[in-house]
Write a protein that holds these residues in place. Structure first.
Motif, PDB file in Angstrom:
ATOM      1  N   MET A  41      14.101   8.341 -53.128  1.00  0.00           N
ATOM      2  CA  MET A  41      12.788   8.929 -52.833  1.00  0.00           C
ATOM      3  C   MET A  41      12.788   9.595 -51.464  1.00  0.00           C
ATOM      4  O   MET A  41      12.226  10.674 -51.297  1.00  0.00           O
ATOM      5  N   ARG A  42      13.417   8.959 -50.486  1.00  0.00           N
ATOM      6  CA  ARG A  42      13.483   9.554 -49.149  1.00  0.00           C
ATOM      7  C   ARG A  42      14.303  10.839 -49.176  1.00  0.00           C
ATOM      8  O   ARG A  42      13.949  11.828 -48.536  1.00  0.00           O
ATOM      9  N   LEU A  47      14.493  16.674 -48.813  1.00  0.00           N
ATOM     10  CA  LEU A  47      14.912  17.931 -49.410  1.00  0.00           C
ATOM     11  C   LEU A  47      13.737  18.905 -49.521  1.00  0.00           C
ATOM     12  O   LEU A  47      13.850  20.072 -49.142  1.00  0.00           O
ATOM     13  N   CYS A  48      12.606  18.437 -50.001  1.00  0.00           N
ATOM     14  CA  CYS A  48      11.416  19.305 -50.106  1.00  0.00           C
ATOM     15  C   CYS A  48      10.955  19.771 -48.737  1.00  0.00           C
ATOM     16  O   CYS A  48      10.595  20.943 -48.545  1.00  0.00           O
ATOM     17  N   TYR A  49      10.989  18.875 -47.770  1.00  0.00           N
ATOM     18  CA  TYR A  49      10.585  19.219 -46.403  1.00  0.00           C
ATOM     19  C   TYR A  49      11.502  20.308 -45.835  1.00  0.00           C
ATOM     20  O   TYR A  49      11.042  21.271 -45.226  1.00  0.00           O
ATOM     21  N   GLU A  50      12.808  20.166 -46.057  1.00  0.00           N
ATOM     22  CA  GLU A  50      13.760  21.143 -45.530  1.00  0.00           C
ATOM     23  C   GLU A  50      13.654  22.484 -46.247  1.00  0.00           C
ATOM     24  O   GLU A  50      13.751  23.537 -45.622  1.00  0.00           O
ATOM     25  N   ILE A  51      13.452  22.471 -47.554  1.00  0.00           N
ATOM     26  CA  ILE A  51      13.278  23.729 -48.285  1.00  0.00           C
ATOM     27  C   ILE A  51      12.023  24.448 -47.803  1.00  0.00           C
ATOM     28  O   ILE A  51      12.018  25.671 -47.639  1.00  0.00           O
ATOM     29  N   ALA A  52      10.960  23.700 -47.532  1.00  0.00           N
ATOM     30  CA  ALA A  52       9.731  24.308 -47.008  1.00  0.00           C
ATOM     31  C   ALA A  52       9.999  24.956 -45.664  1.00  0.00           C
ATOM     32  O   ALA A  52       9.571  26.097 -45.415  1.00  0.00           O
ATOM     33  N   PRO A  80       7.575  38.573 -48.875  1.00  0.00           N
ATOM     34  CA  PRO A  80       7.156  37.473 -48.006  1.00  0.00           C
ATOM     35  C   PRO A  80       6.124  36.580 -48.681  1.00  0.00           C
ATOM     36  O   PRO A  80       6.093  35.375 -48.439  1.00  0.00           O
ATOM     37  N   GLY A  81       5.310  37.171 -49.550  1.00  0.00           N
ATOM     38  CA  GLY A  81       4.317  36.373 -50.271  1.00  0.00           C
ATOM     39  C   GLY A  81       4.963  35.319 -51.141  1.00  0.00           C
ATOM     40  O   GLY A  81       4.469  34.186 -51.244  1.00  0.00           O
ATOM     41  N   PHE A  82       6.088  35.671 -51.757  1.00  0.00           N
ATOM     42  CA  PHE A  82       6.825  34.708 -52.568  1.00  0.00           C
ATOM     43  C   PHE A  82       7.294  33.546 -51.694  1.00  0.00           C
ATOM     44  O   PHE A  82       7.164  32.378 -52.076  1.00  0.00           O
ATOM     45  N   LEU A  83       7.862  33.851 -50.533  1.00  0.00           N
ATOM     46  CA  LEU A  83       8.358  32.791 -49.646  1.00  0.00           C
ATOM     47  C   LEU A  83       7.218  31.921 -49.111  1.00  0.00           C
ATOM     48  O   LEU A  83       7.370  30.708 -48.981  1.00  0.00           O
ATOM     49  N   ILE A  84       6.093  32.533 -48.829  1.00  0.00           N
ATOM     50  CA  ILE A  84       4.947  31.751 -48.361  1.00  0.00           C
ATOM     51  C   ILE A  84       4.440  30.845 -49.483  1.00  0.00           C
ATOM     52  O   ILE A  84       4.116  29.678 -49.259  1.00  0.00           O
ATOM     53  N   GLY A  85       4.397  31.374 -50.702  1.00  0.00           N
ATOM     54  CA  GLY A  85       4.018  30.543 -51.851  1.00  0.00           C
ATOM     55  C   GLY A  85       4.992  29.399 -52.063  1.00  0.00           C
ATOM     56  O   GLY A  85       4.588  28.259 -52.331  1.00  0.00           O
ATOM     57  N   GLN A  86       6.278  29.684 -51.916  1.00  0.00           N
ATOM     58  CA  GLN A  86       7.299  28.644 -52.041  1.00  0.00           C
ATOM     59  C   GLN A  86       7.129  27.596 -50.950  1.00  0.00           C
ATOM     60  O   GLN A  86       7.244  26.392 -51.204  1.00  0.00           O
ATOM     61  N   TYR A  87       6.825  28.051 -49.730  1.00  0.00           N
ATOM     62  CA  TYR A  87       6.582  27.127 -48.618  1.00  0.00           C
ATOM     63  C   TYR A  87       5.431  26.178 -48.946  1.00  0.00           C
ATOM     64  O   TYR A  87       5.559  24.964 -48.814  1.00  0.00           O
ATOM     65  N   ILE A  88       4.329  26.737 -49.407  1.00  0.00           N
ATOM     66  CA  ILE A  88       3.154  25.915 -49.736  1.00  0.00           C
ATOM     67  C   ILE A  88       3.490  24.921 -50.839  1.00  0.00           C
ATOM     68  O   ILE A  88       3.145  23.733 -50.753  1.00  0.00           O
ATOM     69  N   ALA A  93       4.690  19.320 -52.315  1.00  0.00           N
ATOM     70  CA  ALA A  93       5.618  18.395 -52.976  1.00  0.00           C
ATOM     71  C   ALA A  93       6.127  17.345 -51.990  1.00  0.00           C
ATOM     72  O   ALA A  93       6.193  16.154 -52.327  1.00  0.00           O
ATOM     73  N   ALA A  94       6.468  17.765 -50.774  1.00  0.00           N
ATOM     74  CA  ALA A  94       6.943  16.811 -49.759  1.00  0.00           C
ATOM     75  C   ALA A  94       5.851  15.810 -49.423  1.00  0.00           C
ATOM     76  O   ALA A  94       6.122  14.609 -49.283  1.00  0.00           O
ATOM     77  N   ARG A  95       4.634  16.272 -49.319  1.00  0.00           N
ATOM     78  CA  ARG A  95       3.517  15.372 -49.012  1.00  0.00           C
ATOM     79  C   ARG A  95       3.342  14.330 -50.118  1.00  0.00           C
ATOM     80  O   ARG A  95       3.179  13.137 -49.849  1.00  0.00           O
ATOM     81  N   LEU A  96       3.379  14.773 -51.359  1.00  0.00           N
ATOM     82  CA  LEU A  96       3.228  13.844 -52.479  1.00  0.00           C
ATOM     83  C   LEU A  96       4.396  12.866 -52.558  1.00  0.00           C
ATOM     84  O   LEU A  96       4.203  11.668 -52.800  1.00  0.00           O
ATOM     85  N   LEU A  97       5.606  13.358 -52.343  1.00  0.00           N
ATOM     86  CA  LEU A  97       6.776  12.473 -52.355  1.00  0.00           C
ATOM     87  C   LEU A  97       6.730  11.486 -51.198  1.00  0.00           C
ATOM     88  O   LEU A  97       7.122  10.324 -51.350  1.00  0.00           O
ATOM     89  N   GLY A  98       6.252  11.937 -50.028  1.00  0.00           N
ATOM     90  CA  GLY A  98       6.104  11.031 -48.896  1.00  0.00           C
ATOM     91  C   GLY A  98       5.093   9.932 -49.181  1.00  0.00           C
ATOM     92  O   GLY A  98       5.331   8.761 -48.856  1.00  0.00           O
TER      93      GLY A  98
END
Length: 113
Positions: A41-42, A47-52, A80-88, A93-98
């Protein structure tokens, strides 16, 4: 699932100050850090945090590349909109996994401690 009263019996009263909360969390996490499900889980959380973070870091270079290539306005906004959407998406996902990681550690303490 676990009951907070059971957890309080094992940990004592929950601290109200941030330093006390962090100390309690660190102790609980260290106790269960080697449990395979917690380790997995960690890893997923990190991984999600780093991808963001990488997604956000790539917005400016992507914008420069698209502007230099004289692309259409739609592509200039979409890239850039795609990358910002991916970031969000990955921040959520990182928040939920945390949250799930914290709940799993607390459940292990309450149920088996």
């Amino acid at each position: 699932r676990f009951k907070l009263d059971t957890l309080r019996q094992k940990t004592g009263p929950f601290p109200e100050d941030p330093a006390g909360q962090q100390a309690l969390w660190d102790g609980l996490y260290d106790k269960y850090a080697d449990v395979p499900v917690i380790r997995r889980m960690r890893g997923q959380y990190l991984l999600c945090y780093e991808i963001a973070a990488v997604s956000l870091l790539l917005v400016a270079p992507m914008l420069v590349l698209v502007l230099v290539s004289w692309s259409s306005p739609a592509i200039i906004l979409a890239s850039p909109g795609f990358l910002i959407g991916q970031y969000i998406m990955f921040v959520v996902a990182a928040r939920l996994l945390g949250d799930d990681l914290v709940k799993a550690v607390l459940a292990l303490e309450a149920l088996g401690g």
